[in-house]
Design a protein around this motif. Structure first.
Motif, PDB file in Angstrom:
ATOM      1  N   MET A 185     -19.643  12.326   9.552  1.00 19.14           N
ATOM      2  CA  MET A 185     -18.511  12.786   8.726  1.00 19.14           C
ATOM      3  C   MET A 185     -18.957  12.767   7.277  1.00 19.14           C
ATOM      4  O   MET A 185     -19.325  11.705   6.749  1.00 19.14           O
ATOM      5  CB  MET A 185     -17.341  11.829   8.980  1.00 19.14           C
ATOM      6  CG  MET A 185     -16.257  11.783   7.942  1.00 19.14           C
ATOM      7  SD  MET A 185     -14.944  12.933   8.297  1.00 19.14           S
ATOM      8  CE  MET A 185     -15.188  14.185   7.084  1.00 19.14           C
ATOM      9  N   ILE A 209     -18.508  14.850   3.205  1.00 19.55           N
ATOM     10  CA  ILE A 209     -18.032  15.876   2.277  1.00 19.55           C
ATOM     11  C   ILE A 209     -18.990  15.857   1.088  1.00 19.55           C
ATOM     12  O   ILE A 209     -19.318  14.771   0.575  1.00 19.55           O
ATOM     13  CB  ILE A 209     -16.593  15.545   1.764  1.00 19.55           C
ATOM     14  CG1 ILE A 209     -15.605  15.325   2.937  1.00 19.55           C
ATOM     15  CG2 ILE A 209     -16.099  16.618   0.806  1.00 19.55           C
ATOM     16  CD1 ILE A 209     -15.328  16.531   3.785  1.00 19.55           C
ATOM     17  N   LYS A 246     -12.455  13.504  -2.169  1.00 21.03           N
ATOM     18  CA  LYS A 246     -11.111  13.122  -2.652  1.00 21.03           C
ATOM     19  C   LYS A 246     -10.234  14.330  -2.978  1.00 21.03           C
ATOM     20  O   LYS A 246      -9.413  14.310  -3.891  1.00 21.03           O
ATOM     21  CB  LYS A 246     -11.215  12.195  -3.880  1.00 21.03           C
ATOM     22  CG  LYS A 246     -11.985  10.893  -3.617  1.00 21.03           C
ATOM     23  CD  LYS A 246     -11.067   9.753  -3.222  1.00 21.03           C
ATOM     24  CE  LYS A 246     -11.804   8.543  -2.694  1.00 21.03           C
ATOM     25  NZ  LYS A 246     -12.312   7.645  -3.701  1.00 21.03           N
ATOM     26  N   LYS A 247     -10.432  15.423  -2.205  1.00 17.70           N
ATOM     27  CA  LYS A 247      -9.579  16.603  -2.395  1.00 17.70           C
ATOM     28  C   LYS A 247      -8.859  16.966  -1.096  1.00 17.70           C
ATOM     29  O   LYS A 247      -8.346  18.074  -0.956  1.00 17.70           O
ATOM     30  CB  LYS A 247     -10.430  17.791  -2.858  1.00 17.70           C
ATOM     31  CG  LYS A 247     -11.043  17.612  -4.243  1.00 17.70           C
ATOM     32  CD  LYS A 247     -11.893  18.819  -4.622  1.00 17.70           C
ATOM     33  CE  LYS A 247     -12.489  18.642  -6.016  1.00 17.70           C
ATOM     34  NZ  LYS A 247     -13.433  19.722  -6.350  1.00 17.70           N
ATOM     35  N   GLY A 248      -8.919  16.054  -0.134  1.00 14.65           N
ATOM     36  CA  GLY A 248      -8.202  16.295   1.123  1.00 14.65           C
ATOM     37  C   GLY A 248      -9.032  16.964   2.210  1.00 14.65           C
ATOM     38  O   GLY A 248      -8.542  17.178   3.325  1.00 14.65           O
ATOM     39  N   GLY A 277     -11.812  15.816   3.782  1.00 13.34           N
ATOM     40  CA  GLY A 277     -12.183  14.880   4.852  1.00 13.34           C
ATOM     41  C   GLY A 277     -11.022  14.708   5.833  1.00 13.34           C
ATOM     42  O   GLY A 277     -11.202  14.773   7.050  1.00 13.34           O
ATOM     43  N   GLU A 278      -9.837  14.544   5.276  1.00 14.46           N
ATOM     44  CA  GLU A 278      -8.646  14.397   6.113  1.00 14.46           C
ATOM     45  C   GLU A 278      -8.463  15.636   7.000  1.00 14.46           C
ATOM     46  O   GLU A 278      -8.179  15.521   8.197  1.00 14.46           O
ATOM     47  CB  GLU A 278      -7.425  14.196   5.208  1.00 14.46           C
ATOM     48  CG  GLU A 278      -6.146  14.046   5.974  1.00 14.46           C
ATOM     49  CD  GLU A 278      -4.959  13.658   5.084  1.00 14.46           C
ATOM     50  OE1 GLU A 278      -5.154  13.185   3.950  1.00 14.46           O
ATOM     51  OE2 GLU A 278      -3.823  13.842   5.556  1.00 14.46           O
ATOM     52  N   ARG A 335     -18.779   3.367   7.927  1.00 12.28           N
ATOM     53  CA  ARG A 335     -19.371   2.641   6.800  1.00 12.28           C
ATOM     54  C   ARG A 335     -18.260   1.852   6.127  1.00 12.28           C
ATOM     55  O   ARG A 335     -17.136   2.374   5.974  1.00 12.28           O
ATOM     56  CB  ARG A 335     -19.934   3.623   5.772  1.00 12.28           C
ATOM     57  CG  ARG A 335     -21.113   4.390   6.295  1.00 12.28           C
ATOM     58  CD  ARG A 335     -21.543   5.457   5.308  1.00 12.28           C
ATOM     59  NE  ARG A 335     -22.689   6.148   5.890  1.00 12.28           N
ATOM     60  CZ  ARG A 335     -23.701   6.641   5.210  1.00 12.28           C
ATOM     61  NH1 ARG A 335     -23.716   6.561   3.891  1.00 12.28           N
ATOM     62  NH2 ARG A 335     -24.695   7.226   5.813  1.00 12.28           N
ATOM     63  N   ALA A 356     -17.616   1.356   3.118  1.00  8.20           N
ATOM     64  CA  ALA A 356     -17.022   2.072   1.982  1.00  8.20           C
ATOM     65  C   ALA A 356     -16.013   3.126   2.414  1.00  8.20           C
ATOM     66  O   ALA A 356     -15.193   3.574   1.598  1.00  8.20           O
ATOM     67  CB  ALA A 356     -18.130   2.727   1.155  1.00  8.20           C
ATOM     68  N   LYS A 388      -6.138   5.110   6.175  1.00  8.63           N
ATOM     69  CA  LYS A 388      -5.066   6.023   5.753  1.00  8.63           C
ATOM     70  C   LYS A 388      -4.713   7.003   6.848  1.00  8.63           C
ATOM     71  O   LYS A 388      -3.600   7.519   6.905  1.00  8.63           O
ATOM     72  CB  LYS A 388      -5.490   6.802   4.502  1.00  8.63           C
ATOM     73  CG  LYS A 388      -5.486   5.977   3.260  1.00  8.63           C
ATOM     74  CD  LYS A 388      -5.075   6.767   2.034  1.00  8.63           C
ATOM     75  CE  LYS A 388      -4.586   5.789   0.986  1.00  8.63           C
ATOM     76  NZ  LYS A 388      -4.514   6.372  -0.331  1.00  8.63           N
TER      77      LYS A 388
HETATM   78  C1  LIG Z   1     -15.319   9.244   3.209  1.00  6.67           C
HETATM   79  C2  LIG Z   1     -15.155  10.769   3.072  1.00  6.67           C
HETATM   80  C3  LIG Z   1     -15.532  11.444   4.377  1.00  6.67           C
HETATM   81  C4  LIG Z   1     -13.648  11.041   2.769  1.00  6.67           C
HETATM   82  O1  LIG Z   1     -13.442  12.432   2.619  1.00  6.67           O
HETATM   83  P1  LIG Z   1     -12.649  12.975   1.354  1.00  6.67           P
HETATM   84  O2  LIG Z   1     -12.511  14.439   1.480  1.00  6.67           O
HETATM   85  O3  LIG Z   1     -13.289  12.447   0.133  1.00  6.67           O
HETATM   86  O4  LIG Z   1     -11.229  12.240   1.550  1.00  6.67           O
HETATM   87  P2  LIG Z   1      -9.766  12.875   1.409  1.00  6.67           P
HETATM   88  O5  LIG Z   1      -9.652  13.510   0.074  1.00  6.67           O
HETATM   89  O6  LIG Z   1      -9.440  13.709   2.588  1.00  6.67           O
HETATM   90  O7  LIG Z   1      -8.910  11.524   1.419  1.00  6.67           O
HETATM   91  C5  LIG Z   1      -7.744  11.294   2.196  1.00  6.67           C
HETATM   92  C6  LIG Z   1      -7.116  10.009   1.664  1.00  6.67           C
HETATM   93  O8  LIG Z   1      -8.044   8.926   1.785  1.00  6.67           O
HETATM   94  C7  LIG Z   1      -8.345   8.369   0.491  1.00  6.67           C
HETATM   95  N1  LIG Z   1      -9.766   8.058   0.462  1.00  6.67           N
HETATM   96  C8  LIG Z   1     -10.803   8.923   0.458  1.00  6.67           C
HETATM   97  N2  LIG Z   1     -11.977   8.257   0.460  1.00  6.67           N
HETATM   98  C9  LIG Z   1     -11.663   6.947   0.449  1.00  6.67           C
HETATM   99  C10 LIG Z   1     -12.443   5.756   0.471  1.00  6.67           C
HETATM  100  N3  LIG Z   1     -13.780   5.805   0.500  1.00  6.67           N
HETATM  101  N4  LIG Z   1     -11.785   4.561   0.468  1.00  6.67           N
HETATM  102  C11 LIG Z   1     -10.423   4.507   0.459  1.00  6.67           C
HETATM  103  N5  LIG Z   1      -9.617   5.621   0.461  1.00  6.67           N
HETATM  104  C12 LIG Z   1     -10.249   6.809   0.462  1.00  6.67           C
HETATM  105  C13 LIG Z   1      -7.981   9.456  -0.492  1.00  6.67           C
HETATM  106  O9  LIG Z   1      -7.685   8.928  -1.759  1.00  6.67           O
HETATM  107  C14 LIG Z   1      -6.786  10.099   0.185  1.00  6.67           C
HETATM  108  O10 LIG Z   1      -5.644   9.293  -0.030  1.00  6.67           O
HETATM  109  P3  LIG Z   1      -4.224   9.935  -0.465  1.00  6.67           P
HETATM  110  O11 LIG Z   1      -3.808  10.781   0.716  1.00  6.67           O
HETATM  111  O12 LIG Z   1      -3.363   8.743  -0.680  1.00  6.67           O
HETATM  112  O13 LIG Z   1      -4.494  10.733  -1.673  1.00  6.67           O
HETATM  113  C15 LIG Z   1     -15.983  11.337   1.922  1.00  6.67           C
HETATM  114  O14 LIG Z   1     -15.598  10.774   0.717  1.00  6.67           O
HETATM  115  C16 LIG Z   1     -17.491  11.163   2.108  1.00  6.67           C
HETATM  116  O15 LIG Z   1     -18.155  12.062   2.617  1.00  6.67           O
HETATM  117  N6  LIG Z   1     -18.020  10.016   1.645  1.00  6.67           N
HETATM  118  C17 LIG Z   1     -19.453   9.735   1.717  1.00  6.67           C
HETATM  119  C18 LIG Z   1     -19.978   9.681   3.156  1.00  6.67           C
HETATM  120  C19 LIG Z   1     -19.231   8.750   4.054  1.00  6.67           C
HETATM  121  O16 LIG Z   1     -18.931   7.616   3.704  1.00  6.67           O
HETATM  122  N7  LIG Z   1     -18.906   9.247   5.247  1.00  6.67           N
HETATM  123  C20 LIG Z   1     -18.238   8.467   6.260  1.00  6.67           C
HETATM  124  C21 LIG Z   1     -19.267   7.781   7.077  1.00  6.67           C
HETATM  125  S1  LIG Z   1     -18.524   6.706   8.249  1.00  6.67           S
END
Ligand SMILES: CC(C)(COP(=O)(O)OP(=O)(O)OC[C@H]1O[C@@H](n2cnc3c(N)ncnc32)[C@H](O)[C@@H]1OP(=O)(O)O)[C@@H](O)C(=O)NCCC(=O)NCCS
Length: 145
Positions: free
Chosen positions: A75, A77, A83-85, A87-88, A111, A113, A120
């Protein structure tokens, strides 16, 4: 315009590498089982540019009793689009895909982090944190569909 569609495993590498395997060789982006028939990779395209990926493996974890399970892997982005929705949207796409295939439970190794992100989306942690070599600390998370 945003579109989510199924993509071949190789098309995930330009996102897997910078986000999940930074400074590691391209070979590190190949996951076991990537190309078997039951594995599906989805890409989120924003104005035709791939910015996010998620992979679904038909893989059971014996910790859970459910017969039909799927594992989420890879997974990611692209950094500027986090943080633009997006991933969700990808996780929800997988959940709908699983529901239509009668999958009862989704699980994955998250992970540390990213745990807040999955919480959520109503995923739960089970057990203690554990280390995955070269990647870091993870938690086992799941959701019954
Ligand atoms: C983790 C990840 C997949 C999230 O995708 P994203 O598009 O950034 O997340 P979204 O914008 O869809 O977030 C949905 C909600 O989760 C929250 N959120 C996103 N990342 C978060 C994090 N790391 N910790 C806590 N909350 C988080 C957002 O603020 C949002 O909350 P809201 O609805 O209250 O505004 C992305 O940030 C990423 O690729 N990170 C690096 C790689 C990674 O960690 N992948 C997962 C491996 S297990």
């Amino acid at each position: 315009m945003n579109i989510i569609k199924e993509i071949p495993s190789k098309e995930t590498y330009p996102v897997r590498q910078p986000v999940l395997r930074k400074d590691k060789p391209i070979e590190s982006c190949i996951f076991e089982g990537d190309d078997i028939e039951s594995t599906h990779h989805f890409g989120l395209f924003n104005d035709e540019k791939l910015i996010g990926i998620i992979s679904l493996f038909k893989q059971s974890n014996l910790i859970f009793a459910e017969k039909d399970q799927a594992q989420i892997r890879g997974m990611a982005i692209l950094e500027n689009n986090q943080k633009k929705g997006f991933g969700e949207a990808l996780v929800k796409h997988c959940e709908n895909y699983c529901k239509s295939n009668k999958t009862e439970l989704i699980w994955f190794n998250a992970r540390t982090a990213a745990v807040g992100f999955y919480r959520k989306l109503n995923y739960e942690i089970t057990g203690k944190p554990f280390d995955i070599k070269d990647v870091g600390e993870h938690y086992l998370m799941f959701k019954k569909l």
